[in-house]
Design a protein around this motif. Structure first.
Motif, mmCIF file in Angstrom:
data_model
loop_
_atom_site.group_PDB
_atom_site.id
_atom_site.type_symbol
_atom_site.label_atom_id
_atom_site.label_comp_id
_atom_site.label_asym_id
_atom_site.label_seq_id
_atom_site.Cartn_x
_atom_site.Cartn_y
_atom_site.Cartn_z
ATOM 1 N N PHE A 23 0.817 -1.212 0.000
ATOM 2 C CA PHE A 23 0.000 0.000 0.000
ATOM 3 C C PHE A 23 0.848 1.258 0.000
ATOM 4 O O PHE A 23 2.003 1.255 0.440
ATOM 5 C CB PHE A 23 -0.960 0.008 1.197
ATOM 6 C CG PHE A 23 -0.314 -0.235 2.531
ATOM 7 C CD1 PHE A 23 0.092 0.826 3.318
ATOM 8 C CD2 PHE A 23 -0.132 -1.527 2.995
ATOM 9 C CE1 PHE A 23 0.680 0.602 4.555
ATOM 10 C CE2 PHE A 23 0.442 -1.764 4.228
ATOM 11 C CZ PHE A 23 0.855 -0.692 5.007
ATOM 12 N N ASP A 45 -3.407 3.374 1.129
ATOM 13 C CA ASP A 45 -4.248 2.899 0.027
ATOM 14 C C ASP A 45 -3.448 1.955 -0.858
ATOM 15 O O ASP A 45 -2.386 2.335 -1.362
ATOM 16 C CB ASP A 45 -4.734 4.097 -0.797
ATOM 17 C CG ASP A 45 -5.856 3.746 -1.744
ATOM 18 O OD1 ASP A 45 -5.834 2.648 -2.332
ATOM 19 O OD2 ASP A 45 -6.760 4.568 -1.904
ATOM 20 N N SER A 46 -3.937 0.726 -1.050
ATOM 21 C CA SER A 46 -3.196 -0.241 -1.867
ATOM 22 C C SER A 46 -3.303 0.060 -3.367
ATOM 23 O O SER A 46 -2.431 -0.323 -4.129
ATOM 24 C CB SER A 46 -3.654 -1.673 -1.576
ATOM 25 O OG SER A 46 -5.023 -1.838 -1.823
ATOM 26 N N GLU A 47 -4.345 0.755 -3.784
ATOM 27 C CA GLU A 47 -4.511 1.060 -5.210
ATOM 28 C C GLU A 47 -3.395 1.966 -5.727
ATOM 29 O O GLU A 47 -3.000 1.874 -6.876
ATOM 30 C CB GLU A 47 -5.877 1.715 -5.442
ATOM 31 C CG GLU A 47 -6.230 1.856 -6.912
ATOM 32 C CD GLU A 47 -7.641 2.356 -7.090
ATOM 33 O OE1 GLU A 47 -7.821 3.387 -7.752
ATOM 34 O OE2 GLU A 47 -8.557 1.707 -6.551
ATOM 35 N N ARG A 48 -2.851 2.830 -4.864
ATOM 36 C CA ARG A 48 -1.828 3.786 -5.284
ATOM 37 C C ARG A 48 -0.406 3.352 -4.933
ATOM 38 O O ARG A 48 0.533 4.129 -5.051
ATOM 39 C CB ARG A 48 -2.114 5.148 -4.636
ATOM 40 C CG ARG A 48 -3.422 5.742 -5.107
ATOM 41 C CD ARG A 48 -3.585 7.214 -4.780
ATOM 42 N NE ARG A 48 -2.407 7.981 -5.064
ATOM 43 C CZ ARG A 48 -1.618 8.527 -4.124
ATOM 44 N NH1 ARG A 48 -1.882 8.373 -2.856
ATOM 45 N NH2 ARG A 48 -0.559 9.226 -4.463
ATOM 46 N N ASP A 68 -6.575 -6.044 -0.346
ATOM 47 C CA ASP A 68 -6.792 -4.652 -0.740
ATOM 48 C C ASP A 68 -7.081 -3.794 0.486
ATOM 49 O O ASP A 68 -7.824 -4.196 1.382
ATOM 50 C CB ASP A 68 -7.976 -4.539 -1.709
ATOM 51 C CG ASP A 68 -7.698 -5.226 -3.027
ATOM 52 O OD1 ASP A 68 -6.543 -5.185 -3.481
ATOM 53 O OD2 ASP A 68 -8.637 -5.805 -3.606
ATOM 54 N N TRP A 70 -8.172 0.356 1.310
ATOM 55 C CA TRP A 70 -8.578 1.611 0.696
ATOM 56 C C TRP A 70 -9.121 2.562 1.759
ATOM 57 O O TRP A 70 -9.524 2.141 2.837
ATOM 58 C CB TRP A 70 -9.622 1.363 -0.401
ATOM 59 C CG TRP A 70 -10.906 0.816 0.119
ATOM 60 C CD1 TRP A 70 -12.015 1.522 0.461
ATOM 61 C CD2 TRP A 70 -11.218 -0.554 0.415
ATOM 62 N NE1 TRP A 70 -12.991 0.683 0.942
ATOM 63 C CE2 TRP A 70 -12.526 -0.598 0.926
ATOM 64 C CE3 TRP A 70 -10.505 -1.746 0.310
ATOM 65 C CZ2 TRP A 70 -13.131 -1.776 1.322
ATOM 66 C CZ3 TRP A 70 -11.116 -2.916 0.709
ATOM 67 C CH2 TRP A 70 -12.417 -2.925 1.195
ATOM 68 N N ASP A 71 -9.117 3.845 1.437
ATOM 69 C CA ASP A 71 -9.674 4.885 2.323
ATOM 70 C C ASP A 71 -9.264 4.679 3.779
ATOM 71 O O ASP A 71 -10.083 4.793 4.681
ATOM 72 C CB ASP A 71 -11.203 4.917 2.218
ATOM 73 C CG ASP A 71 -11.679 5.280 0.829
ATOM 74 O OD1 ASP A 71 -10.898 5.884 0.076
ATOM 75 O OD2 ASP A 71 -12.822 4.955 0.485
#
Length: 169
Positions: A23, A45-48, A68, A70-71
């Motif tokens: 993350f 955040d793992s998406e970024r 995952d 997030w937020d």
């Protein structure tokens, strides 16, 4: 803003597969006088994660399941701002473990995690009292810690009063 990436692997007992989470960690200093409330905010955040890593992420182990997040984040509010006697820390984590988890296990894991975070903080405090660390933070010629001391003096004067004194130049 401080931008990093972090990877953690959690080993689970058989028959479950291990879990891995990579993350992004973005730290934001909101300690200027015009920032209300004055806080330090750490976003997770793992998406970024790929955006914050200095190079390509190495492939993970084949047997670990990628989780995952997030937020999520950590908010650190100094005692002076929070109106308390100690720093106020808030942690919010939204996580998909990619498996069904009973509520009792979630509650147990959260209790353990909170305890482990406090143990790590205690270890970090002990590190800051060691001679190697003190040699750096009390050096009046260290530009980074000169900046930190100046910022503390502006926003957290009572905390600066607790800092170790500077060495003689």
């Amino acid at each position: 803003v401080t931008a990093m990436c972090f990877r953690v692997r959690v080993h689970l007992p058989w028959p479950m597969y291990d879990r891995r989470c990579t993350f992004a960690v973005d730290g934001i200093d909101c300690m200027n006088a015009e920032d209300q409330p004055q806080q330090v905010v750490v976003l997770l955040d793992s998406e970024r994660a790929g955006e914050n890593c200095p190079g390509p992420l190495p492939p993970g182990d084949d047997d670990a399941v990628e989780v995952d997040m997030w937020d999520s984040g950590v908010i650190i509010t100094p005692a002076e701002v929070a109106g308390t006697t100690h720093t106020f820390v808030q942690v919010v984590v939204a996580l998909d473990p990619k498996m069904s988890v009973p509520q009792w296990l979630v509650n147990l894991a959260i209790r353990k995690l909170c305890f482990l975070i406090m143990v790590q903080l205690r270890r970090a405090v002990a590190t800051t009292r060691g001679p190697e660390y003190l040699a750096v933070v009390t050096d009046p010629k260290n530009r980074f810690y000169e900046f930190i001391r100046r910022r503390m003096g502006e926003s957290l004067p009572t905390q600066l009063a607790l800092a170790p004194p500077l060495r003689e130049a």
